[in-house]
Design an enzyme around this catalytic site. Structure first.
Site, PDB file in Angstrom:
ATOM      1  N   GLY A  47      38.064  11.761 101.141  1.00 50.69           N
ATOM      2  CA  GLY A  47      37.625  11.676  99.749  1.00 50.69           C
ATOM      3  C   GLY A  47      36.246  11.062  99.755  1.00 50.69           C
ATOM      4  O   GLY A  47      35.376  11.473 100.505  1.00 50.69           O
ATOM      5  N   GLU A  48      36.070  10.026  98.978  1.00 51.35           N
ATOM      6  CA  GLU A  48      34.782   9.326  98.909  1.00 51.35           C
ATOM      7  C   GLU A  48      35.055   7.861  99.233  1.00 51.35           C
ATOM      8  O   GLU A  48      35.725   7.169  98.462  1.00 51.35           O
ATOM      9  CB  GLU A  48      34.211   9.508  97.495  1.00 51.35           C
ATOM     10  CG  GLU A  48      32.730   9.516  97.398  1.00 51.35           C
ATOM     11  CD  GLU A  48      31.995  10.308  98.468  1.00 51.35           C
ATOM     12  OE1 GLU A  48      32.249  11.518  98.635  1.00 51.35           O
ATOM     13  OE2 GLU A  48      31.152   9.720  99.154  1.00 51.35           O
ATOM     14  N   SER A  49      34.548   7.420 100.390  1.00 47.52           N
ATOM     15  CA  SER A  49      34.909   6.074 100.848  1.00 47.52           C
ATOM     16  C   SER A  49      34.429   4.988  99.883  1.00 47.52           C
ATOM     17  O   SER A  49      35.083   3.952  99.736  1.00 47.52           O
ATOM     18  CB  SER A  49      34.371   5.816 102.256  1.00 47.52           C
ATOM     19  OG  SER A  49      32.997   6.092 102.325  1.00 47.52           O
ATOM     20  N   CYS A  79      38.702  11.040 107.808  1.00 45.24           N
ATOM     21  CA  CYS A  79      37.383  11.178 107.179  1.00 45.24           C
ATOM     22  C   CYS A  79      37.027   9.915 106.379  1.00 45.24           C
ATOM     23  O   CYS A  79      36.788   8.875 106.972  1.00 45.24           O
ATOM     24  CB  CYS A  79      37.330  12.466 106.361  1.00 45.24           C
ATOM     25  SG  CYS A  79      35.644  13.019 106.096  1.00 45.24           S
ATOM     26  N   ARG A 106      28.630   7.073 108.043  1.00 46.21           N
ATOM     27  CA  ARG A 106      28.965   8.016 106.977  1.00 46.21           C
ATOM     28  C   ARG A 106      28.009   9.209 106.996  1.00 46.21           C
ATOM     29  O   ARG A 106      26.838   9.068 107.351  1.00 46.21           O
ATOM     30  CB  ARG A 106      28.851   7.356 105.601  1.00 46.21           C
ATOM     31  CG  ARG A 106      29.858   6.256 105.337  1.00 46.21           C
ATOM     32  CD  ARG A 106      29.709   5.733 103.908  1.00 46.21           C
ATOM     33  NE  ARG A 106      29.998   6.756 102.924  1.00 46.21           N
ATOM     34  CZ  ARG A 106      29.420   6.844 101.728  1.00 46.21           C
ATOM     35  NH1 ARG A 106      28.512   5.952 101.377  1.00 46.21           N
ATOM     36  NH2 ARG A 106      29.746   7.808 100.900  1.00 46.21           N
ATOM     37  N   HIS A 171      39.721  16.852 108.915  1.00 49.05           N
ATOM     38  CA  HIS A 171      40.784  16.936 107.888  1.00 49.05           C
ATOM     39  C   HIS A 171      41.972  17.765 108.373  1.00 49.05           C
ATOM     40  O   HIS A 171      42.096  18.932 107.992  1.00 49.05           O
ATOM     41  CB  HIS A 171      40.216  17.601 106.629  1.00 49.05           C
ATOM     42  CG  HIS A 171      39.334  16.740 105.818  1.00 49.05           C
ATOM     43  ND1 HIS A 171      39.790  15.927 104.814  1.00 49.05           N
ATOM     44  CD2 HIS A 171      38.007  16.554 105.861  1.00 49.05           C
ATOM     45  CE1 HIS A 171      38.788  15.282 104.263  1.00 49.05           C
ATOM     46  NE2 HIS A 171      37.685  15.645 104.886  1.00 49.05           N
ATOM     47  N   GLU A 173      44.863  17.832 107.336  1.00 49.02           N
ATOM     48  CA  GLU A 173      45.751  18.186 106.220  1.00 49.02           C
ATOM     49  C   GLU A 173      45.348  19.491 105.546  1.00 49.02           C
ATOM     50  O   GLU A 173      46.061  19.991 104.685  1.00 49.02           O
ATOM     51  CB  GLU A 173      45.788  17.044 105.193  1.00 49.02           C
ATOM     52  CG  GLU A 173      44.532  16.851 104.371  1.00 49.02           C
ATOM     53  CD  GLU A 173      43.388  16.162 105.116  1.00 49.02           C
ATOM     54  OE1 GLU A 173      43.482  15.988 106.344  1.00 49.02           O
ATOM     55  OE2 GLU A 173      42.395  15.822 104.462  1.00 49.02           O
TER      56      GLU A 173
END
Ligand code: GLN
Length: 197
Positions: A47-49, A79, A106, A171, A173
């Protein structure tokens, strides 16, 4: 049956939940500290860390998850989740979990190829894993207790393990390939359920 949590504050937690169920686990979404009770493992999704870190701070999740990690509880960060686990997260402007002895950068793959896919050999898997990288971090260095479990052909590290802590820059998933989720479930199977808080 084994119960694994997925941190469900932001990012692709639903895809992880589906993959975990296919790998044979019961799944709980984790949004508050009390949701950790009874779990045998936790996935922190992509997602967005910056957002995940902000929400973990707001919902008082940093400390209980750190405490679990230090007791050997299985946690897998993918991620943005890997960025959350790293002791040093270059480019993250706020506190993270910082429990895994590695430095992560990042958005390490530049804008022109900030998303790509590659068949990647991964330690513990017999055949390569089709790895999807989306504005991914790279693991720049690892401490002595951290095993590198996958690297790109140019040597850049994209997966690592420190005891029961797992980090992947890609990822798993999103591919329909459950093998890494099965590996994580098998690690979590040996874990006593987390106590109530
Ligand atoms: N670029 C995101 C970050 O720094 C990570 C992207 C992802 O999780 N796919 O948090």
């Amino acid at each position: 049956m084994i119960r694994v949590g997925v941190l469900a504050l932001q990012g692709d937690f639903a895809e992880h939940a589906t993959a975990l169920r296919r790998a044979g686990a019961e799944v709980s979404e984790v949004r508050l500290p009390r949701d950790l009770a009874g779990l045998q493992g936790l996935i922190i999704p992509g997602g967005e860390s910056t957002t995940i870190a902000r929400l973990m701070i707001i919902y008082d999740l940093l400390e209980p998850v750190q405490a679990l990690a230090r007791r050997g509880f299985p946690i897998w960060g993918t991620c943005a989740g890997a960025i959350m686990l790293a002791r040093h997260a270059i480019g993250l402007d706020r506190p993270n979990l910082g429990v895994m002895d590695m430095t992560v950068r990042r958005n390490a793959f530049g804008s022109q190829i900030d998303s790509f896919e590659i068949d990647l050999p991964v330690h513990g898997l017999h055949a390569p894993f089709h790895a999807v990288f989306i504005r991914a971090p790279v693991i720049e260095s690892t401490g002595p207790d951290v095993e590198v479990t996958a690297a790109l052909p140019d040597g850049r590290i994209v997966a690592a393990r420190q005891g029961n802590l797992l980090a992947t820059a890609f990822h798993p998933e999103l591919t329909g390939d459950q093998r890494l989720h099965e590996l994580f479930v098998s690690i979590a199977e040996g874990q006593a359920p987390a106590g109530a808080k």
